[in-house]
Design an enzyme around this catalytic site. Sequence first.
Site, short mmCIF file in Angstrom:
data_model
loop_
_atom_site.label_atom_id
_atom_site.label_comp_id
_atom_site.label_asym_id
_atom_site.label_seq_id
_atom_site.Cartn_x
_atom_site.Cartn_y
_atom_site.Cartn_z
N TRP A 61 11.20 -5.70 5.69
CA TRP A 61 11.25 -4.30 6.09
C TRP A 61 12.54 -4.03 6.86
O TRP A 61 13.42 -3.34 6.39
CB TRP A 61 10.03 -3.93 6.94
CG TRP A 61 8.78 -3.69 6.14
CD1 TRP A 61 8.57 -3.99 4.83
CD2 TRP A 61 7.57 -3.09 6.61
NE1 TRP A 61 7.30 -3.62 4.45
CE2 TRP A 61 6.66 -3.06 5.52
CE3 TRP A 61 7.16 -2.59 7.83
CZ2 TRP A 61 5.37 -2.54 5.63
CZ3 TRP A 61 5.87 -2.07 7.95
CH2 TRP A 61 4.99 -2.04 6.85
N CYS A 84 -10.65 -0.73 15.31
CA CYS A 84 -10.60 0.61 15.88
C CYS A 84 -11.62 0.73 17.01
O CYS A 84 -12.71 0.13 16.94
CB CYS A 84 -10.85 1.65 14.80
SG CYS A 84 -10.70 3.36 15.37
N CYS A 131 -12.39 3.95 18.46
CA CYS A 131 -12.58 5.38 18.65
C CYS A 131 -14.06 5.71 18.89
O CYS A 131 -14.93 4.86 18.77
CB CYS A 131 -12.04 6.16 17.45
SG CYS A 131 -13.02 5.96 15.94
N ARG A 189 1.61 3.40 7.39
CA ARG A 189 0.47 3.41 6.47
C ARG A 189 -0.73 2.82 7.19
O ARG A 189 -0.62 2.36 8.31
CB ARG A 189 0.79 2.63 5.19
CG ARG A 189 1.04 1.14 5.43
CD ARG A 189 1.39 0.40 4.15
NE ARG A 189 1.39 -1.04 4.37
CZ ARG A 189 1.76 -1.93 3.46
NH1 ARG A 189 2.16 -1.53 2.27
NH2 ARG A 189 1.72 -3.22 3.72
N CYS A 234 -9.27 5.29 10.40
CA CYS A 234 -10.44 4.55 10.86
C CYS A 234 -11.43 4.44 9.71
O CYS A 234 -11.83 5.44 9.12
CB CYS A 234 -11.09 5.28 12.04
SG CYS A 234 -12.72 4.63 12.48
N CYS A 266 -16.33 4.99 15.99
CA CYS A 266 -16.72 3.58 15.93
C CYS A 266 -17.81 3.27 16.95
O CYS A 266 -18.77 2.53 16.65
CB CYS A 266 -15.51 2.69 16.16
SG CYS A 266 -14.38 2.60 14.76
N ASN A 273 -5.44 -0.72 -0.56
CA ASN A 273 -4.40 -1.75 -0.60
C ASN A 273 -4.40 -2.53 0.70
O ASN A 273 -4.19 -1.96 1.77
CB ASN A 273 -3.02 -1.12 -0.80
CG ASN A 273 -1.94 -2.16 -1.04
OD1 ASN A 273 -1.80 -2.68 -2.14
ND2 ASN A 273 -1.17 -2.48 0.00
N GLU A 274 -4.70 -3.83 0.61
CA GLU A 274 -4.58 -4.75 1.74
C GLU A 274 -5.30 -4.24 2.99
O GLU A 274 -4.67 -3.93 4.01
CB GLU A 274 -3.10 -5.01 2.06
CG GLU A 274 -2.33 -5.67 0.94
CD GLU A 274 -0.88 -5.93 1.29
OE1 GLU A 274 -0.25 -6.76 0.61
OE2 GLU A 274 -0.36 -5.30 2.25
N GLU A 289 0.49 -9.20 -6.15
CA GLU A 289 1.87 -9.09 -5.71
C GLU A 289 2.43 -10.50 -5.56
O GLU A 289 2.01 -11.24 -4.68
CB GLU A 289 1.98 -8.34 -4.37
CG GLU A 289 1.49 -6.91 -4.41
CD GLU A 289 1.63 -6.20 -3.06
OE1 GLU A 289 2.41 -6.69 -2.21
OE2 GLU A 289 0.97 -5.17 -2.87
#
Length: 665
Positions: free
Chosen positions: A313, A151, A153, A103, A107, A156, A141-142, A305
């Site tokens: 994990w 990043c 690239c 996930r 960018c 960027c 999310n987060e 959460e």
Amino acid sequence: MYYGADYYPEHWPRERWAVDAKLMKEAGFNLIRVAEFAWAKLEPSEGHWDFSWLDEALDVFYKGGIQVVMGTPTATPPKWLMDKHPSIYQVDENGLVQGFGSRRHYCYNNETYREYSEKIVEKMAQHYAGHPAVAAWQIDNEFTCGDGLYCYCESCRQKFIGWLKKKYGSLDALNKAWGTVFWSQTYTDWDQIIVPKKSQAAMFRNNGHNPGLNLDYSRFQSDGIVEYCKLQSRILRRYSDVPITHNVVSERYDYYKLGEQIDIATYDNYPASPWKSFLGGDPYDPAFSIDIERGIKNKNIWVMEEQSGPCGWNVVGSTPRPGEIKKWAYQAMAHGAEAMIYFRWRACLFGTEEYWYGILDHDGIPRRRYEEVKEIGASFPKICEYNVDSKVASDILMIRSFEQQWSHEFQSHNWNFDYRTYVKGLYYGLYAGNYNMDISNEETDFSGYKLVVAPAFNLMDERLKAKFEKYVADGGNLVVTFRSGTKEMDNSMTERTLPGYFKEVAGIELEEFDSLNDCKVTVKGDFGNGEASIWADIIKPVTAKPMAVYDSEYYAGKPAVTVNEYGKGKCYYVGCDLDTAGTVALMKEITGQCNVAPALENVPAGVEVVKKIAKDGGEFWFAANFSGQEAALELPFEAKEIASGEILGKSLVLPVHGSAIFTRV
């Protein structure tokens, strides 16, 4: 006040939804979070939308008395999108393109991804505009959690050039600010600008890059994340007036700027995750983190959460012991949480987080953890009467600045120095004495605090100098530490005699300093003894008075800690790091001199107490036992336990992992 769990209706058969809604209601739940990872389910192929399954789920839960936080699913761009536009993938500092399979594989600065994000956010906002089940929106999310990188690239780089043009206006101004005359790094064309990928000097922590470049690239990447959040919040506000939030957990961007784009900051709280177990987590980690979160908007937060089971994990963390779920929830509420949403409702049967257990195990049968959550739910209405719109009773502000963190991150002064770890160590010096505090940035109004602590405040300018000096002159008390005032805001070194902009208010000059790479230095002071192992400033008092001196090395007898009267207030200068015992003792001495009282006197070691002020002005306290054994608190007043209504008298006994919320009778 909301109480609930994170729920994924797309993971379970439709016939199970009603069963879960019933169990949730029996546990006292009134809120779930949904859809934050469901992009491929909502848009299975480009331009083909399917909200039917989510509509049905909302109907089931809303009829059961449960509302939702609706997540925008932009943390998980689907495979069809990534295959069509591979330029969306991040590029790491080695120049390697990140791939599909987890996930957060996008960018933030990629315009194509922003366009697709706008489409799905607008479709969702239009579809659920005015829906009575939607109590709030969560953006993404987060941010940066999981990818954990900037990043590098071409998107960027081009946007970075535009960012620099706006900031500096000309290449001459940029070259001067960065000092590019060094090593012939002068830029003569905007398109020559690089992003700080790994260089031939990769053995160094900052890859040998120009400090001004590194700092500005952190600022730029942070601004890109904030802009991406603003892109979504702007759309949501066109269609909805319910609160907008984001669960802030990673530390690669400026929380305070992002806070301007949301209504409520939320946090994901895992006190016993396998990462903390492996890396060495402490019981006060959640307290420290939630105090930071509360400072994002300087108001109470939600926990989006909250740990409810063993989690992980590839490996599994420790199972919460009886009482720990309640203790963790109480600790979070003590430090400012007004909503408690557990992760997750039920352990998933598939995918990366198969080992991330929730309230229910994989079989969906309620057991001990469900009963503990249910017990908390039964007392929630009583807790709400006190906790909603309450505030932590704090006379102390701890400054935590992302600008300072980025500066130290690339040039840490000593291999063993880490800005966040040092801030946390000073926090513990106060936490151990049960002193409550706020944590926020340097833009916060200092005037309401008796004590302001500014750890390793490296980057400075005239505006901040005036703010600190006025606070102290007006009667405030300031703690400044080593590695403060050494740099200008462009990350170049100051010409001023150290501690630079703090020289006058601290009443000292630094003769020199010692980066302690292979030795430790003992310190003796009015507060007791300590030991420095990272840094030692060798101080020449001008108007300041010594509070501690070094007791070894060639600078034995020289001041290590000083105090200076400045106007109506005082400035304390801490010229060295101190071990834990020395830090605790020093903070106790300073708070005593500043008339700062702990939340409660004579608290046993390992017990955390937080004093709070209810919206009606009444006082109440949270207590949580992290000592590993039964602990007894002797109270200076007759007390009542709020959740049970039990009259405690003047004593409170907390079992192992016990917790309580109480007030005066």
